[in-house]
Design a protein around this motif. Structure first.
Motif, short mmCIF file in Angstrom:
data_model
loop_
_atom_site.label_atom_id
_atom_site.label_comp_id
_atom_site.label_asym_id
_atom_site.label_seq_id
_atom_site.Cartn_x
_atom_site.Cartn_y
_atom_site.Cartn_z
N PHE B 94 0.80 -1.22 0.00
CA PHE B 94 0.00 0.00 0.00
C PHE B 94 0.84 1.27 0.00
O PHE B 94 0.37 2.33 -0.38
CB PHE B 94 -0.95 -0.05 1.20
N ASN B 95 2.12 1.14 0.43
CA ASN B 95 3.05 2.28 0.38
C ASN B 95 2.56 3.50 1.19
O ASN B 95 2.70 4.63 0.74
CB ASN B 95 3.32 2.74 -1.06
N LEU B 96 1.96 3.24 2.34
CA LEU B 96 1.57 4.37 3.19
C LEU B 96 2.75 4.77 4.07
O LEU B 96 3.62 3.94 4.37
CB LEU B 96 0.37 3.98 4.07
N VAL B 97 2.79 6.04 4.47
CA VAL B 97 3.85 6.49 5.37
C VAL B 97 3.45 6.06 6.79
O VAL B 97 2.42 6.49 7.29
CB VAL B 97 4.00 8.03 5.31
N PRO B 98 4.27 5.21 7.43
CA PRO B 98 3.83 4.56 8.67
C PRO B 98 3.61 5.52 9.84
O PRO B 98 2.78 5.24 10.70
CB PRO B 98 4.95 3.56 9.00
N VAL B 99 4.32 6.65 9.85
CA VAL B 99 4.18 7.56 11.00
C VAL B 99 3.10 8.61 10.78
O VAL B 99 2.90 9.48 11.62
CB VAL B 99 5.54 8.28 11.32
N MET B 100 2.41 8.52 9.64
CA MET B 100 1.34 9.50 9.39
C MET B 100 -0.02 8.84 9.52
O MET B 100 -0.19 7.67 9.16
CB MET B 100 1.47 10.06 7.97
N SER B 101 -1.00 9.61 10.01
CA SER B 101 -2.37 9.10 10.13
C SER B 101 -2.97 8.92 8.73
O SER B 101 -2.42 9.40 7.73
CB SER B 101 -3.22 10.08 10.92
N ALA B 102 -4.12 8.24 8.69
CA ALA B 102 -4.81 8.03 7.41
C ALA B 102 -5.03 9.35 6.69
O ALA B 102 -4.71 9.49 5.50
CB ALA B 102 -6.14 7.31 7.64
N ILE B 103 -5.54 10.33 7.42
CA ILE B 103 -5.87 11.59 6.74
C ILE B 103 -4.61 12.31 6.27
O ILE B 103 -4.59 12.91 5.18
CB ILE B 103 -6.76 12.48 7.66
N GLU B 104 -3.53 12.24 7.04
CA GLU B 104 -2.28 12.87 6.60
C GLU B 104 -1.71 12.16 5.36
O GLU B 104 -1.19 12.81 4.45
CB GLU B 104 -1.25 12.84 7.74
N ASN B 105 -1.82 10.83 5.34
CA ASN B 105 -1.37 10.09 4.17
C ASN B 105 -2.16 10.50 2.93
O ASN B 105 -1.59 10.73 1.86
CB ASN B 105 -1.54 8.58 4.39
N VAL B 106 -3.47 10.59 3.08
CA VAL B 106 -4.31 10.92 1.92
C VAL B 106 -4.05 12.35 1.45
O VAL B 106 -4.06 12.64 0.24
CB VAL B 106 -5.80 10.70 2.26
N ALA B 107 -3.79 13.25 2.40
CA ALA B 107 -3.57 14.66 2.04
C ALA B 107 -2.21 14.89 1.40
O ALA B 107 -1.99 15.92 0.75
CB ALA B 107 -3.72 15.54 3.29
N LEU B 108 -1.30 13.95 1.58
CA LEU B 108 0.10 14.15 1.20
C LEU B 108 0.32 14.63 -0.25
O LEU B 108 1.08 15.59 -0.47
CB LEU B 108 0.89 12.87 1.48
N PRO B 109 -0.33 14.01 -1.26
CA PRO B 109 -0.08 14.48 -2.63
C PRO B 109 -0.43 15.96 -2.81
O PRO B 109 0.22 16.65 -3.61
CB PRO B 109 -1.00 13.60 -3.48
#
Ligand SMILES: Nc1ncnc2c1ncn2[C@@H]1O[C@H](COP(=O)(O)OP(=O)(O)O)[C@@H](O)[C@H]1O
Ligand SMILES: [Mg+2]
Lengths: 199, 245
Positions: B94-109
């Motif tokens: 899934f390549n999510l950033v492990p130290v970021m919450s779901a919403i922070e991961n989604v907002a990242l781009p």
């Protein structure tokens, strides 16, 4: 399974007597799978001749359908081509598809890979329909219905896996497949207790 | 209407002394709203095709036209912008950033593209809710199931409102129930949100949820079929469905 089309496919290879057709068809199925009686083949030949799809080879003496060589007509070839181009639609009946594949390999009328792809597309269309139904229905459907739908899905999946297996072996199959008894010399066949026309 | 058109794509990788031809002349057009599955044996070039369509890599020969842009003529910066703004990617891991919450991961781009955190997280929240994760926005990836993590990854791919979603084995790491959910989700993206979706998969049921099926073999397309030609559905399946409805 379509004895009619098997006969057309084998006659496309070359003209054959009824008893040769019986032996060739038996060997196409690996000797055990298709239990077709010789009498069934003779009757099929007569019916095909009536519909103009095969005819007696010109210049041969008449006799019983065991002895008369038949050949494919243009109408017969058209019928054969249209059969090859259709996926097998008899539910999960695998025999006819396998027959079609073997005849594609031996007759050369159709690329066996295209026969395989036609069947695969048809199975995927069935699976698409089932999955669509399942995705729409699963929330409200009763468990019994869900399980039945699941069974239908699994059947199609199994057939697709089987096709995948065949695809990987198709070239080997083409190398191995022979549908002879080797062509007999023309003319009156010799009496031979081993010959398959003894029924 | 054609959204993306690939023409005669060729890609060769150097493999030690020898060269591996991953794609040997692939042409493919995706229309707006298409939902396409790509299948084929391992190593036949599926991922390579996806990378070239998404501008993650460049072909040796051939062209990729996205809208009015010819990707092969863009410089690296131009290609980066296309990837960031117009294409969404989803991968098996899934390549999510492990130290970021779901919403922070989604907002990242969006935040990487200069959008303020509050605006970005507002959009991220909308997508997480659409994908059924409204009650998981502050969870870290390792507090989520595989299926939920993949949905976060899909939300992240969609937050920039891309015209094209490319998914490489998106259900490869999931159990069959979660895989079904992801397949249903991808289909609804194309049905309800008119996204164009192309996914690579090994799984027949996942592939069958698409409306079009493309088969690759040895770097070429050997079959390309519409699956929703329902007239062709066999009578057996049809009568089973009728009996169940
Ligand atoms: N970065 C790379 N370097 C060298 N060879 C590669 C690379 N990527 C892919 N290949 C080779 O190209 C072929 C196609 O690979 P790929 O597109 O990943 O296939 P698939 O996704 O269908 O399994 C394979 O033979 C693979 O080994
Ligand atoms: Mg791959």
């Amino acid at each position: 399974m379509s004895v009619r089309h098997a006969v057309l496919g084998l006659l496309h290879q070359r003209a054959r007597h009824g008893y040769e057709l019986h032996a060739a068809l038996t060997s196409l199925g690996g000797g055990e799978v298709w239990d077709v009686k010789a009498a069934q083949i003779y009757a099929t030949l007569d019916r095909l001749a009536e519909s103009g799809l095969v005819r007696e080879q010109p210049g041969t003496q008449s006799g019983g359908p065991q002895r008369r060589p038949f050949e494919l007509t243009d109408a017969g070839l058209t019928e054969l081509r249209s059969w090859f181009s259709m996926p097998v639609k008899t539910g999960y009946q695998r025999d006819e598809f396998f027959l079609k594949l073997m005849l594609a390999i031996t007759s050369g009328v159709q690329d066996p890979y295209s026969v395989l792809r036609t069947q695969r597309t048809s199975l995927y269309r069935d699976l698409h329909e089932l999955m669509t139904h399942r995705q729409e229905a699963s929330a409200r459907a009763a468990l019994a219905q869900q399980l039945q739908l699941e069974q239908a899905v699994m059947h199609v999946e199994a057939d697709l896996r089987w096709l995948e297996l065949i695809e990987g072996r198709l070239d080997d199959m083409a190398k191995q497949t022979t549908v002879e008894p080797a062509p007999k010399p023309r003319g009156r066949p010799r009496k031979n207790p081993q010959s398959p026309d003894g029924e | 209407m054609a959204l993306i058109t690939a023409t005669q794509l060729v890609k060769t990788y150097a493999e030690g002394a020898t060269a591996v031809r991953a794609l040997a002349g692939v042409s493919l057009t995706l229309n707006e709203g298409d939902f396409v599955a790509v299948m084929g044996p391992s190593g036949c070039g599926k991922s390579t095709l996806l990378h070239l369509l998404g501008g993650l890599d460049r072909p040796d020969a051939g062209t990729v036209k996205l809208g009015s842009d010819e990707l092969t003529t863009l410089d690296d910066e131009g290609l980066t912008l296309v990837r960031r703004r117009r294409i969404g990617f989803v991968f098996q891991s899934f390549n999510l950033v492990p130290v970021m919450s779901a919403i922070e991961n989604v907002a990242l781009p969006l935040t990487l593209d200069g959008v303020s955190a509050s605006v970005a997280e507002g959009k991220a929240k909308v997508w997480l809710e659409r994908l059924g994760l409204g009650d998981r926005v502050n969870h870290l990836p390792d507090q989520l199931s595989g299926g939920q993590q993949q949905r976060v990854a899909i939300a992240r791919a969609l937050v920039t409102e891309p015209v094209l979603l490319l998914a490489d084995e998106p259900t490869g790491n999931l159990d069959s129930k979660s895989a079904d959910d992801i397949a249903r989700l991808l289909r609804s993206l194309s049905d309800e949100h008119r996204r164009t979706v192309l996914m690579v998969t090994h799984d027949p049921r996942i592939a069958a949820s698409a409306r079009r099926l493309v088969f690759l073999k040895d770097g070429v397309i050997v079959d390309d079929q519409n699956l929703s030609a329902s007239l062709d559905t066999s009578s057996k399946v049809r009568s089973q469905l009728e009996a169940l409805s």
